[in-house]
Design a protein around this motif. Structure first.
Motif, PDB file in Angstrom:
ATOM      1  N   GLU A  63      38.194  32.112  58.633  1.00 50.00           N
ATOM      2  CA  GLU A  63      37.530  31.965  57.343  1.00 50.00           C
ATOM      3  C   GLU A  63      38.474  32.305  56.187  1.00 50.00           C
ATOM      4  N   ALA A  64      39.366  33.278  56.389  1.00 51.53           N
ATOM      5  CA  ALA A  64      40.346  33.611  55.354  1.00 51.53           C
ATOM      6  C   ALA A  64      41.311  32.449  55.125  1.00 51.53           C
ATOM      7  N   LEU A  65      41.716  31.780  56.213  1.00 46.48           N
ATOM      8  CA  LEU A  65      42.606  30.630  56.082  1.00 46.48           C
ATOM      9  C   LEU A  65      41.899  29.463  55.384  1.00 46.48           C
ATOM     10  N   GLU A  66      40.622  29.290  55.663  1.00 48.54           N
ATOM     11  CA  GLU A  66      39.838  28.259  54.974  1.00 48.54           C
ATOM     12  C   GLU A  66      39.738  28.566  53.483  1.00 48.54           C
ATOM     13  N   GLN A  67      39.538  29.838  53.149  1.00 45.16           N
ATOM     14  CA  GLN A  67      39.490  30.242  51.744  1.00 45.16           C
ATOM     15  C   GLN A  67      40.819  29.962  51.054  1.00 45.16           C
TER      16      GLN A  67
END
Length: 338
Positions: free
Chosen positions: A232-236
């Protein structure tokens, strides 16, 4: 005979709402000329000086707009003075201009709405793929320990973002998110996000791009071990932080409204794990590589292709989610049949 009205007046006075204080200070600064007509005011700058959240500042601005003390400035703030005031000018807003003591300034304190906004929005978003739910305002107010007006205000904001709506009986509802919705959202994202990238990437510090690339490289070394939080951090990084420096707030608002469908991938990862997303992260890698080389046009084209490929993957995951156990949602969300 005792004067009851007087006895009431002698009791402890309730403090005025914070927006009243802000409005009073601004009006005094304008009246004495410390805050010249034509000065552009923004919520963030004023909130910082008062040590408050933006909500009371927004309310103060609204009242002053109604009183013709401010006028709107191209959707990006307000200008001191009525409709016939001087040309807008950007000035650095200081404590002295407002007659405030800089030593008394405190760190901003979030109001009740901001304290619960993230948790409230997350619960609504997580319900999207599992059907239609009615939102009980009073139950939500009791759950968060706030007034019903705060819940209603937040729901109004969420409606502006396209997260919730009202049904024919004027009940607040959220969902369902369908495969058709996913297709529509991703089709819009494939056009809007590359535009935002073209504007934002050249303005994003190279140190931030390098941080994104390092985090991505670490995940790609062992995608099978990647956790949901890392994914999710990489998607953000790719779909929020890489776009947020665009100077077009209207574009960014529309981008945010079309990213609701990303909850499908988050729920899928939470139940299955993040390893199936290795292919998507390789696409992230290509986009970042183009940006590092300064090829922003190629990066935008790669982002568009990435979103188009992700659309079909997300539709398939939405089908898979239909057999997942329904999440443990708060009691203020009730299954709803239109």
């Amino acid at each position: 005979m005792e004067n009851h009205s007087q006895s009431h007046e002698e009791g402890p006075a309730r403090p005025a709402p914070h927006y009243v204080e802000i409005k009073t200070v601004l009006e005094a600064a304008i009246a004495c000329g410390k805050l010249p007509e034509g000065t552009i005011l923004t919520e963030g700058a004023v909130a910082k000086l008062f040590g408050t959240s933006r909500t009371p500042v927004r309310t103060a601005f609204s009242h002053m707009l109604d009183d013709n003390q401010l006028r709107r400035f191209d959707g990006r703030g307000f200008v001191v003075g009525g409709q016939t005031g001087p040309e807008p000018q950007r000035r650095r807003l200081t404590s002295a201009m407002l007659g405030l003591d800089p030593e008394e300034r405190k760190e901003p304190k979030p109001d009740s709405a901001e304290l619960i906004a993230h948790s409230f929005q997350t619960s609504l978003t997580n319900a999207l793929p599992f059907g239609m739910y009615r939102i009980n305002e009073q139950a939500a107010a009791d759950h968060f320990g706030v007034s019903r007006n705060i819940v209603r205000d937040l729901l109004g904001r969420f409606r502006d973002r396209g997260l919730v709506r009202k049904d024919l009986r004027s009940h607040w509802v959220v969902g369902p998110l369908t495969a058709r919705d996913v297709s529509h959202f991703f089709a819009i994202r494939a056009k809007l996000e590359p535009l935002a990238l073209l504007e934002s990437a050249p303005l994003t510090p190279s140190s931030e791009i390098e941080r994104m690339r390092a985090a991505l490289d670490t995940a790609l070394k062992n995608p099978a071990a990647m956790g949901t939080a890392t994914y999710e951090a990489l998607e953000q990084d790719m779909h929020v932080r890489l776009l947020e420096n665009s100077p077009n707030p209207h574009l960014l608002r529309m981008v945010g409204q079309t990213q609701l469908a990303l909850v499908v991938n988050s729920i899928f990862a939470a139940n299955i794990g993040a390893s199936p997303f290795g292919i998507a992260l390789r696409e992230h890698e290509m986009i970042l590589e183009f940006i590092i080389r300064g090829s922003h046009g190629a990066a935008a084209q790669s982002l568009e292709e990435h979103i188009r490929l992700s659309a079909e993957r997300t539709r398939q995951r939405l089908i898979a989610i239909s057999v997942f156990p329904h999440p443990d949602l708060p009691r203020y969300l009730q299954r709803h049949t239109p």
